[in-house]
Motif scaffolding. Structure first.
Motif, PDB file in Angstrom:
ATOM      1  N   SER A   1       0.857  -1.016   0.071  1.00  0.00           N
ATOM      2  CA  SER A   1      -0.067   0.137   0.100  1.00  0.00           C
ATOM      3  C   SER A   1       0.700   1.167  -0.144  1.00  0.00           C
ATOM      4  N   LEU A   2       2.175   1.173   0.401  1.00  0.00           N
ATOM      5  CA  LEU A   2       2.803   2.306   0.733  1.00  0.00           C
ATOM      6  C   LEU A   2       3.382   2.647  -0.694  1.00  0.00           C
ATOM      7  N   LYS A   3       3.650   1.812  -1.608  1.00  0.00           N
ATOM      8  CA  LYS A   3       3.990   2.015  -3.070  1.00  0.00           C
ATOM      9  C   LYS A   3       3.237   2.756  -3.762  1.00  0.00           C
ATOM     10  N   ASN A   4       1.983   3.121  -3.431  1.00  0.00           N
ATOM     11  CA  ASN A   4       0.962   3.814  -3.955  1.00  0.00           C
ATOM     12  C   ASN A   4       0.843   5.148  -3.707  1.00  0.00           C
TER      13      ASN A   4
ATOM     14  N   ILE B   1       1.348   7.379   7.350  1.00  0.00           N
ATOM     15  CA  ILE B   1       0.028   6.791   8.379  1.00  0.00           C
ATOM     16  C   ILE B   1      -1.060   6.466   7.347  1.00  0.00           C
ATOM     17  N   SER B   2      -1.458   7.506   6.540  1.00  0.00           N
ATOM     18  CA  SER B   2      -2.691   7.218   5.380  1.00  0.00           C
ATOM     19  C   SER B   2      -2.303   6.248   4.669  1.00  0.00           C
ATOM     20  N   GLY B   3      -0.945   6.293   4.090  1.00  0.00           N
ATOM     21  CA  GLY B   3      -0.639   5.196   3.139  1.00  0.00           C
ATOM     22  C   GLY B   3      -0.761   3.672   3.343  1.00  0.00           C
ATOM     23  N   LEU B   4      -0.480   3.724   4.616  1.00  0.00           N
ATOM     24  CA  LEU B   4      -0.621   2.126   5.301  1.00  0.00           C
ATOM     25  C   LEU B   4      -1.943   1.613   5.666  1.00  0.00           C
TER      26      LEU B   4
ATOM     27  N   GLN C   1      -5.220  10.068  -1.610  1.00  0.00           N
ATOM     28  CA  GLN C   1      -4.888   8.503  -2.034  1.00  0.00           C
ATOM     29  C   GLN C   1      -5.903   7.686  -2.182  1.00  0.00           C
ATOM     30  N   GLY C   2      -7.105   8.248  -2.153  1.00  0.00           N
ATOM     31  CA  GLY C   2      -8.294   7.365  -2.360  1.00  0.00           C
ATOM     32  C   GLY C   2      -8.794   6.572  -1.153  1.00  0.00           C
TER      33      GLY C   2
END
Length: 297
Positions: free
Chosen positions: A92-95, A222-225, A250-251
């Motif tokens: 998820s962090l790669k996005n 935090i939000s990316g994870l 990030q959707g």
């Protein structure tokens, strides 16, 4: 990923904690990290958009760090370095925008592999209201094996980590500094507990201290994870609202706890609801909403 590449990346990241996009830019120009040591200060300055003197110093320190077994050094301090190319690195962090090139982690590494994560954020001056709200919100999520992600700051972050542990769940703390420092001091005991039984992570090498601008950058992680974001309390002007903007970009789904119209710490969450955040007062609502959203995606 070869041992040689890992060694070179960790040496570079130690002296210059670049993000993955900046690393890709460097890789595009020099081809292979084996070529970095032979790169001129002038060329590196142009690639990384820095002053030539700084680039020359970077190269000197990089060559010194290549002689040190950094991975073993980190492990001696119970720190695991997880590069972007590692199988442990969360997909998820790669996005996200500009993901970290390296994560430094302490604790239960298995939590990195889990996909069911929800962030809880809020005011550093959060009131008893946040604590009471989390009693209704967290247990259903924990029962469904969701990991609770937060930033180990004062207030709402601390409430979220402590409540998760109290209810027998798993939690992750994302730091805005390296592991040889701790901020805020009053959360150090909680942080030490999480480093053993839960998980702490940061994009900064251990020696990097506390800087004000690290925390907005930390919020993208935090939000990316996380699959979704829960906001308990927030003033109208706060870093919490910046994090919700990142989550929306990030959707991610944003859930907000409605509060008294007379409370300064609820004006931000009430505004979020007005702007489209989903009002919640129970963890079951979040589970229902996530299930509904997954059916439409």
């Amino acid at each position: 990923m070869t041992n040689s590449f890992q060694k070179q990346l960790l040496a570079l990241h130690y002296v210059y904690p670049l993000t993955w996009h900046k690393f890709q830019r460097l890789h595009q120009y020099i081809g292979d990290l084996n070529e970095l040591a032979a790169c001129s200060g002038n060329m590196l300055a142009k690639i990384l958009n820095m002053k030539e003197d700084n680039a020359s110093r970077l190269l000197i320190h990089y060559k010194k760090m290549l002689k040190i077994a950094l991975e073993e050094y980190y492990l001696s301090h119970q720190i695991t370095a997880v590069s972007y190319m590692s199988e442990l690195y969360p997909e998820s962090l790669k996005n996200i925008y500009d993901p970290p090139a390296v994560l430094y982690v302490k604790g239960d590494l298995n939590l990195l592999r889990k996909t069911k994560k929800i962030a809880v954020i809020g005011s550093r001056n959060a009131s008893k209201y946040s604590e009471e709200a989390l009693k209704l919100i967290l247990p259903p999520l924990i029962n469904e094996q969701f990991i609770i992600v937060s930033g180990l700051a004062k207030g709402a972050d601390r409430f979220a980590h402590e409540a998760t542990i109290r209810y027998g769940g798993k939690t992750m703390g994302v730091l805005g500094h390296g592991f040889f420092h701790f901020y805020p001091r009053e959360n150090q005991k909680l942080g030490e507990q999480m480093a053993k039984e839960q998980l702490l992570l940061t994009e900064y090498p251990p020696y990097v201290g506390v800087k004000k601008w690290h925390f907005p950058a930390r919020n993208r992680i935090i939000s990316g994870l996380s699959q979704a974001l829960i906001v308990t309390e927030a003033a109208l002007k706060s870093g919490t609202l910046i994090t919700t903007e990142l989550a929306l970009e990030q959707g991610k789904d944003v859930f907000a706890v409605p509060g008294l119209i007379t409370s300064e710490q609820s004006k931000g969450t009430n505004k979020l609801i007005k702007e489209g955040a989903i009002p919640i007062w129970s963890g079951h609502q979040i589970l229902d909403e996530l299930q509904m959203f997954s059916n439409f995606r």
